[in-house]
Motif scaffolding. Structure first.
Motif, PDB file in Angstrom:
ATOM      1  N   ARG A 232       0.827  -1.206   0.000  1.00  0.00           N
ATOM      2  CA  ARG A 232       0.000   0.000   0.000  1.00  0.00           C
ATOM      3  C   ARG A 232       0.862   1.258   0.000  1.00  0.00           C
ATOM      4  O   ARG A 232       0.368   2.348  -0.238  1.00  0.00           O
ATOM      5  N   TYR A 233       2.138   1.096   0.276  1.00  0.00           N
ATOM      6  CA  TYR A 233       2.955   2.254   0.607  1.00  0.00           C
ATOM      7  C   TYR A 233       3.998   2.583  -0.452  1.00  0.00           C
ATOM      8  O   TYR A 233       5.055   3.115  -0.146  1.00  0.00           O
ATOM      9  N   VAL A 234       3.732   2.240  -1.721  1.00  0.00           N
ATOM     10  CA  VAL A 234       4.606   2.690  -2.799  1.00  0.00           C
ATOM     11  C   VAL A 234       4.368   4.180  -3.002  1.00  0.00           C
ATOM     12  O   VAL A 234       3.237   4.663  -2.894  1.00  0.00           O
ATOM     13  N   VAL A 235       5.420   4.926  -3.321  1.00  0.00           N
ATOM     14  CA  VAL A 235       5.309   6.384  -3.272  1.00  0.00           C
ATOM     15  C   VAL A 235       4.610   6.989  -4.484  1.00  0.00           C
ATOM     16  O   VAL A 235       4.279   8.172  -4.470  1.00  0.00           O
ATOM     17  N   GLN A 483       4.091   8.218   6.474  1.00  0.00           N
ATOM     18  CA  GLN A 483       4.784   9.419   5.997  1.00  0.00           C
ATOM     19  C   GLN A 483       5.660   9.075   4.799  1.00  0.00           C
ATOM     20  O   GLN A 483       6.530   8.222   4.886  1.00  0.00           O
ATOM     21  N   MET A 484       5.391   9.729   3.687  1.00  0.00           N
ATOM     22  CA  MET A 484       6.213   9.504   2.500  1.00  0.00           C
ATOM     23  C   MET A 484       7.416  10.435   2.522  1.00  0.00           C
ATOM     24  O   MET A 484       7.460  11.421   3.265  1.00  0.00           O
ATOM     25  N   GLN A 485       8.387  10.089   1.695  1.00  0.00           N
ATOM     26  CA  GLN A 485       9.553  10.946   1.496  1.00  0.00           C
ATOM     27  C   GLN A 485       9.500  11.388   0.041  1.00  0.00           C
ATOM     28  O   GLN A 485       9.619  10.573  -0.861  1.00  0.00           O
ATOM     29  N   ASP A 487      10.650  12.083  -2.832  1.00  0.00           N
ATOM     30  CA  ASP A 487      11.768  11.998  -3.753  1.00  0.00           C
ATOM     31  C   ASP A 487      11.648  10.688  -4.525  1.00  0.00           C
ATOM     32  O   ASP A 487      10.802   9.850  -4.241  1.00  0.00           O
ATOM     33  N   MET A 488      12.508  10.515  -5.532  1.00  0.00           N
ATOM     34  CA  MET A 488      12.448   9.314  -6.363  1.00  0.00           C
ATOM     35  C   MET A 488      13.334   8.201  -5.832  1.00  0.00           C
ATOM     36  O   MET A 488      13.346   7.102  -6.393  1.00  0.00           O
ATOM     37  N   TYR A 489      14.081   8.455  -4.773  1.00  0.00           N
ATOM     38  CA  TYR A 489      14.983   7.442  -4.238  1.00  0.00           C
ATOM     39  C   TYR A 489      14.232   6.473  -3.334  1.00  0.00           C
ATOM     40  O   TYR A 489      14.386   5.259  -3.438  1.00  0.00           O
ATOM     41  N   HIS A 490      13.413   7.006  -2.448  1.00  0.00           N
ATOM     42  CA  HIS A 490      12.687   6.159  -1.501  1.00  0.00           C
ATOM     43  C   HIS A 490      11.390   5.659  -2.126  1.00  0.00           C
ATOM     44  O   HIS A 490      10.574   6.444  -2.589  1.00  0.00           O
ATOM     45  N   HIS A 491      11.220   4.343  -2.130  1.00  0.00           N
ATOM     46  CA  HIS A 491      10.054   3.734  -2.761  1.00  0.00           C
ATOM     47  C   HIS A 491       8.879   3.589  -1.811  1.00  0.00           C
ATOM     48  O   HIS A 491       7.759   3.359  -2.262  1.00  0.00           O
ATOM     49  N   TYR A 492       9.115   3.665  -0.503  1.00  0.00           N
ATOM     50  CA  TYR A 492       8.071   3.369   0.468  1.00  0.00           C
ATOM     51  C   TYR A 492       7.949   4.490   1.500  1.00  0.00           C
ATOM     52  O   TYR A 492       8.835   5.336   1.623  1.00  0.00           O
ATOM     53  N   THR A 493       6.853   4.450   2.240  1.00  0.00           N
ATOM     54  CA  THR A 493       6.709   5.365   3.365  1.00  0.00           C
ATOM     55  C   THR A 493       7.727   4.997   4.441  1.00  0.00           C
ATOM     56  O   THR A 493       8.301   3.912   4.436  1.00  0.00           O
ATOM     57  N   VAL A 494       7.938   5.918   5.392  1.00  0.00           N
ATOM     58  CA  VAL A 494       8.974   5.714   6.405  1.00  0.00           C
ATOM     59  C   VAL A 494       8.688   4.469   7.244  1.00  0.00           C
ATOM     60  O   VAL A 494       9.591   3.665   7.524  1.00  0.00           O
TER      61      VAL A 494
END
Length: 924
Positions: A232-235, A483-485, A487-494
């Motif tokens: 559920r947490y893909v950015v 909480q999302m980040q 940017d394109m580097y992080h794929h998931y929420t924290v």
């Protein structure tokens, strides 16, 4: 099929959207005025009405940006009215029949999302034309004429035309048709035909197939989740098809309707599948997701369902999310989005648990629930049935709220699932966790046991998070929940990234990832405190979104939380240090020259002891890997391994380490052995290659360079380009030997990029006789080596043309697309940092900027124009951002120390790193 309230009953101020009576009168007037030539004026009038209705609904959406139900029902109402007008126009003016026969009856059904009255601005219009028996020619004429009008209006129509008997036969055989008909409602036409279809659908298709439908729908859902990333947490989530999206809510409604014949989601409460509170959560999540989808359709003017980075900013603005200290508007919007997706997941578990209960009451078990054992046993007061842990009563957690932690610890330790009904109780009772429970020694001991569980702590912690218990027991973790980040580097929420990292740590400890992480698998059993390591992984990103350095703030959180968890002072200090420095090892390995002794000395000076090194190396590995698919590769593993081994050696030997002369001699001896019968090359080349070369390059690459150098001297133009896959380093080694001349490095970089390769590492050497010996490690756009012969040939040709000045290099680079087309959604301000303490011999320049193919070439060109000599370059990508590090000297071989000179270099590099393509073309 349904008899629930049509959209016309639920849409306010309908005539402001479309006035069907007035539009029908307009059609009649146009026919009277134009006669047989009325078709085009009719279509123009319908198009004007559609455009006006859509504009009205778009305006309402802006005024009430979260009113997803109103917007989608409004669009369904608009289409309903237009279809009715078209039907009446066709049957009264194009193909009028005064006395219809029994065969000349036609019912127009809205099916699928249109039938459900959930239409985003660009949703397809799914229609079923139903006749009671074999179609009469008049029916075929009317259907064809209606479709042509709809198509001329530019509408995307999914349509079928069948008799009642054919519809029943196809529905029995096809799940998609069966699902679409489940939501069918009469838009216009013959009521009796619709009622007959409806009755036969429930009698001939649905009856007796309920469990099969459930099984098929759940399997369909699981397959869809896998296609969409299974989280559920893909950015960049898919609002419609992704896990936790609209399709999951619709699946619940379909199953409930099929098994209980409810006509609306509200009736799921009446049949006991939801409580009133859960239904309100259903409606809230559905309304929000529908609103987001409507905004996306309006913004893109197409049926867009993927919430991409560029859309996230725009939708957040339209839905009135604002910046807050430490958290931008788009991050707040996406956090709310993921909270709704999480709610969808919880509702799914509750819903299926009730269906299971219903199924368990029957003697014969088949389909989805077949084979589930109902034999019960007791475990510490809980009931275990069918491999699931269940609370024995509704007040179980109220009597002792510590059980809210205990149940997840037991599930992990015993390898059990938690019964969905009990998950519902934990969700409901999670508010019982207060300050006293958080300080309770038993609760904290249970949590620590769960965190470092020996079986599968990742799954149990994810359940705990889904139930809302995790965030209440560890409020700091609750702050990063969903909480999302941005940017394109992080794929998931924290929170998802953290839970995945804990899972990876557990897999490493259990030896399941020894192929990718052999060193970590070996060293994890030597750390001083495994529980401290698990807590460090849990807390390493705990302070993101607070404003300020999350490493510094996270260390402060650790000093507060670790004693509460039961860690002693030594363990607490270790955890706090690991969080403070959790980016140190990856940054050093990827951005610094690991052959420079100063790099290792500075790193060891910070780490200080072997236990810290072991813990930091393992934390670094799981942190990188948990970022998302593809972020960990063998090249990163190689770099971290080199840094670990060099640091361990320095810690072990200290001042007894071999000096520079001994290290050069050892390299020459090892290379001599590797070369065998060509060992004389070491003697021949030994004097013309500097000590820096012998120290910097691994002996296997030195051996290849020496053979290639011998070949280059025999070639007419003395230019030799050698490419081969380096499996150990996860890249393709590109070695170029040629007579040195100014600008050699930036030209080679440009040629490599034009061939479609990314440079991840570069070492530039100049022999005393004027030959340049340059080694590059390159990968394709998927972080894989260049393997195919065509790729290798393209690399060689690109480098040769660039060095020989064949073709205009810079304009071609400027014309290449971004590595990541979505990078334009981010504002990446270029930044230059100088470090004259990181190396004893070189000035280290670090440039961060938006990633693009021409970047390294432009930066290298700027350094060349600034009369700097590049010794080595190290390239790191973080999604849309690239960080390029250069070890340089001036033309005399000295560091650059004068402030004015550094300012000039910084200005040139910032200009080179800017996104303006015109700048590239001007320099061509």
């Amino acid at each position: 099929m349904t008899d629930w309230t049509p959209p016309s009953r639920r849409v306010p101020k309908q005539r402001a959207i479309v006035d069907r009576r007035a539009l029908t009168e307009q059609m009649n007037d146009l026919v009277n005025e134009h006669g047989e030539k009325a078709r085009m004026p009719v279509i123009a009038a319908l198009r004007e009405a559609m455009d006006a209705g859509r504009a009205e609904l778009a305006d309402r959406l802006l005024k009430k940006p979260s009113a997803g139900h109103d917007c989608t029902a409004g669009h369904a109402f608009l289409v309903d009215q237009v279809i009715r007008v078209i039907h009446d126009y066709v049957t009264e003016h194009v193909y009028p029949v005064h006395n219809r026969t029994a065969a000349e009856r036609l019912a127009i059904l809205a099916v699928g999302g249109y039938g459900r009255a959930e239409m985003a601005p660009h949703s397809d219009i799914d229609i079923a034309f139903i006749t009671p028996m074999k179609r009469a020619p008049w029916c075929e004429q009317v259907i064809e004429a209606m479709l042509y009008v709809l198509w001329d209006l530019g509408l995307k129509v999914g349509h079928s035309s069948r008799t009642i008997a054919d519809t029943m036969k196809m529905a029995r055989d096809d799940l998609t048709i069966r699902t679409a008909l489940l939501e069918g409602r009469l838009v216009w036409g013959d009521q009796a035909t619709y009622e007959e279809l409806r009755q036969r659908f429930w009698k001939d298709v649905v009856r007796g197939s309920e469990k099969l439908f459930l099984t098929q729908k759940l399997d369909e859902r699981n397959q869809r989740h896998k296609r969409m990333g299974d989280s559920r947490y893909v950015v960049e989530p898919n609002v419609k098809e992704g896990k936790g999206g609209l399709r999951d809510l619709q699946t619940l409604y379909w199953i409930g309707k099929y098994t209980h014949r409810v006509d609306s989601a509200a009736q799921l409460v009446d049949v006991g599948l939801f409580t009133n509170a859960e239904y309100r959560g259903f409606r809230r999540a559905e309304g929000f997701l529908l609103a987001v989808r409507c905004h996306m359709h309006v913004l893109t003017d197409r049926p867009e369902d993927r919430l991409t980075f560029d859309l996230q900013r725009q939708v957040a603005e339209r839905m009135n999310f604002a910046d807050r200290p430490g958290k931008s508007a788009v991050e707040r919007f996406m956090q709310y989005y993921f909270m709704q997706a999480k709610r969808v997941g919880s509702l799914t578990g509750v819903f299926l648990s009730h269906l299971e209960e219903e199924s368990s009451k029957s003697k014969i078990r088949s389909g989805f629930f077949a084979g589930w054992s109902q034999k019960r046993r007791e475990l510490k007061g809980y009931m275990v049935e069918g491999g699931r842990l269940r609370a024995p009563g509704d007040d179980w957690f109220a009597k002792d709220p510590v059980r809210l932690v205990e149940i997840f610890q037991l599930a992990e330790a015993e390898g059990l699932e938690i019964h969905p009904e009990t998950m519902r109780q934990t969700d409901r009772d999670s508010k019982l966790i207060n300050a006293a429970i958080r300080k309770d020694a038993r609760a904290n001991a249970l949590f620590l046991d769960l965190l470092g569980g020996r079986n599968d702590p990742e799954t149990a912690l994810r359940w705990m998070n889904e139930a809302g218990v995790f965030g209440r027991f560890v409020p700091d973790f609750g702050r990063v929940n969903a909480q999302m980040q941005f940017d394109m580097y992080h794929h998931y929420t924290v929170d998802e990234h953290t839970i995945r990292a804990i899972g990876l740590l557990s897999q490493i400890e259990r030896g399941l990832l020894d192929k990718d992480h052999p060193r970590a698998t070996r060293e994890i059993h030597k750390v001083s405190s495994r529980r401290a390591l698990y807590v460090a992984v849990l807390l390493h990103d705990i302070a993101k979104g607070r404003g300020g350095d999350h490493s510094v703030l996270g260390a402060e959180v650790a000093h507060k939380l670790c004693p509460r968890f039961g860690l002693d002072a030594k363990e607490t200090d270790l955890v706090a240090w690991l969080i403070l420095q959790h980016l140190l090892m990856s940054s050093t390995a990827q951005k610094r020259d690991l052959t420079d002794p100063k790099t290792i000395e500075d790193f060891v000076g910070e780490v200080q002891n072997l236990d810290r090194l072991r813990n930091l190396a393992i934390l670094t590995a799981v942190d990188i890997r948990a970022v998302g698919p593809g972020t960990w590769n063998s090249w990163k593993g190689q770099l971290l391994g080199e840094l670990y081994d060099a640091s361990q050696e320095l810690m072990r030997l200290g001042h007894k380490r071999h000096g520079r002369a001994e290290r050069v001699a050892a390299k020459k001896a090892a290379t001599t052995e590797l070369l065998g019968e060509k060992s004389h090359l070491v003697v021949q080349a030994g004097d013309i290659l500097t000590d820096a070369y012998w120290i910097a390059e691994p002996e296997d690459i030195i051996a290849k360079n020496l053979i290639q150098y011998e070949e280059a001297r025999r070639i007419k133009d003395h230019l030799s380009i050698h490419c081969e896959v380096d499996e150990e380093r996860g890249a393709t080694l590109v070695s170029v030997i040629a007579p040195d001349h100014p600008g050699l490095f930036y030209r080679m970089a440009g040629g490599i990029h034009l061939a479609g390769a990314n440079i991840i590492d570069a070492r530039i050497h100049t022999a005393s006789n004027g030959y340049a010996i340059d080694n590059f490690l390159v990968q394709d756009l998927h972080a894989k080596p260049f393997r195919e012969e065509t790729q290798i040939s393209r690399l060689k040709e690109g480098i040769r043309k660039a060095l020989l000045g064949q073709g205009e290099l810079v304009p071609k680079l400027a014309a290449r697309p971004l590595n990541h087309a979505r990078a334009k959604a981010f504002n990446v301000a270029p930044h230059v940092n100088f470090d004259n303490s990181a190396s004893n011999h070189f000035t280290v320049i670090e440039v961060s900027a938006r990633d693009r193919p021409a970047l390294l070439n432009r930066l290298a060109h700027a350094l060349y124009k600034a009369n700097l000599i590049v010794q080595s370059a190290h390239i790191t990508e973080y999604g849309e951002t690239a960080v390029d590090t250069f070890y340089v000297t001036d033309l005399t071989g000295a560091k650059v120390l004068v402030a004015e000179r550094l300012a000039e270099i910084e200005k040139a590099l910032l200009e080179a790193a800017s996104d303006r393509k015109q700048r590239l073309l001007e320099d061509a």
